[in-house]
Design a protein around this motif. Structure first.
Motif, mmCIF file in Angstrom:
data_model
loop_
_atom_site.group_PDB
_atom_site.id
_atom_site.type_symbol
_atom_site.label_atom_id
_atom_site.label_comp_id
_atom_site.label_asym_id
_atom_site.label_seq_id
_atom_site.Cartn_x
_atom_site.Cartn_y
_atom_site.Cartn_z
ATOM 1 N N LEU A 48 0.848 -1.183 0.000
ATOM 2 C CA LEU A 48 0.000 0.000 0.000
ATOM 3 C C LEU A 48 0.889 1.239 0.000
ATOM 4 O O LEU A 48 1.799 1.365 0.825
ATOM 5 N N PHE A 49 0.599 2.174 -0.915
ATOM 6 C CA PHE A 49 1.428 3.364 -1.056
ATOM 7 C C PHE A 49 0.561 4.611 -0.927
ATOM 8 O O PHE A 49 -0.532 4.676 -1.489
ATOM 9 N N GLU A 50 1.064 5.605 -0.176
ATOM 10 C CA GLU A 50 0.370 6.878 -0.095
ATOM 11 C C GLU A 50 1.138 7.916 -0.887
ATOM 12 O O GLU A 50 2.370 7.912 -0.908
ATOM 13 N N ILE A 51 0.385 8.781 -1.564
ATOM 14 C CA ILE A 51 0.972 9.812 -2.420
ATOM 15 C C ILE A 51 0.391 11.156 -2.024
ATOM 16 O O ILE A 51 -0.821 11.346 -2.067
ATOM 17 N N ASP A 52 1.259 12.075 -1.632
ATOM 18 C CA ASP A 52 0.856 13.428 -1.261
ATOM 19 C C ASP A 52 1.341 14.373 -2.352
ATOM 20 O O ASP A 52 2.503 14.298 -2.770
ATOM 21 N N ILE A 53 0.466 15.262 -2.821
ATOM 22 C CA ILE A 53 0.815 16.202 -3.882
ATOM 23 C C ILE A 53 0.545 17.613 -3.391
ATOM 24 O O ILE A 53 -0.577 17.931 -2.984
ATOM 25 N N ASP A 54 1.581 18.469 -3.405
ATOM 26 C CA ASP A 54 1.380 19.832 -2.928
ATOM 27 C C ASP A 54 0.774 20.704 -4.027
ATOM 28 O O ASP A 54 0.514 20.241 -5.142
ATOM 29 N N GLY A 55 0.548 21.981 -3.707
ATOM 30 C CA GLY A 55 -0.131 22.887 -4.630
ATOM 31 C C GLY A 55 0.636 23.174 -5.903
ATOM 32 O O GLY A 55 0.064 23.672 -6.884
ATOM 33 N N ASP A 56 1.944 22.868 -5.919
ATOM 34 C CA ASP A 56 2.765 23.065 -7.109
ATOM 35 C C ASP A 56 2.940 21.779 -7.906
ATOM 36 O O ASP A 56 3.676 21.763 -8.896
#
Length: 213
Positions: free
Chosen positions: A193-201
């Motif tokens: 299981l992998f989590e991916i966080d993406i910022d506003g840029d």
């Protein structure tokens, strides 16, 4: 509001949502809400709509899911508890909108990826299997999101980075103050299981999760 996008692959399921949550009756919001949640190492959950309906029994569903990896059992239990939560909400707030949907994703006993969609329109009692899914609340942004995904995304691709970039770009381009430019997603695979966080840029951070730690 929520922008939610999901896709099933041969080896897993990927679900992404924006991170903004607005507080009913106020202009306040926060951008740190994870609307895609790991119930255990094999099953993930995502929602859009009225957070009160979800929060009321989310802990109960998590506890139940720790005792089984069966996606079918978790689906059946979720239908019971979220129906009850919806009924309670409607009694307490009869004048308020209650439109809410949720997704459950995991692997069948035959090790086949499965995504199922449930809606408050039928009190979460119908289960609808999905291969590709997108939803916004309110529905005013649905046409934009639909057009973007049809015109800008090649659904036949299999490389995960492509979909991380495309889905997060679709969310960032929604011009609505109730949708954040940041996004959070989970990719459930047979290998983990992998989590991916993406910022506003659009900067991407990927971490493998271990819920047993």
């Amino acid at each position: 509001m929520t922008a939610l996008i999901g896709k099933k692959f041969d080896n897993g399921v990927f679900i992404m949502a924006d991170k903004r949550i607005t507080y009913r009756g106020t202009e306040k919001y926060s951008d740190d809400e994870k609307k895609v949640i790991a119930l255990n190492q094999k099953v993930i959950f995502a929602f859009a709509g009225v957070k009160n309906i979800i929060d009321t029994c989310m802990e109960e569903l998590k506890i139940f899911s720790l005792g089984t990896n069966s996606i079918e059992e978790i689906e059946a239990q979720s239908q019971k508890i979220f129906r009850n939560s919806l009924v309670k909400f409607q009694k307490l707030y009869p004048e308020q909108d209650y439109a809410t949907v949720y997704l459950l994703a995991g692997f069948t006993s035959d090790d086949i990826p499965r995504v199922t969609y449930f809606s408050s329109d039928d009190a979460f009692q119908k289960s609808n299997p999905l291969d590709f899914f997108y939803k916004t609340f309110p529905n005013t942004e649905m046409m934009y999101l639909r057009n973007y995904l049809i015109n800008e995304v090649d659904a036949t691709r299999t490389d995960m980075n492509y979909f991380i970039i495309k889905f997060s770009s679709a969310i960032r381009q929604i011009n609505n103050e109730k949708v954040s430019k940041t996004a959070y997603s989970l990719f459930l695979t047979k290998d983990g299981l992998f989590e991916i966080d993406i910022d506003g840029d659009g900067m991407i951070k990927i971490v493998q999760m271990d819920l047993d730690c």
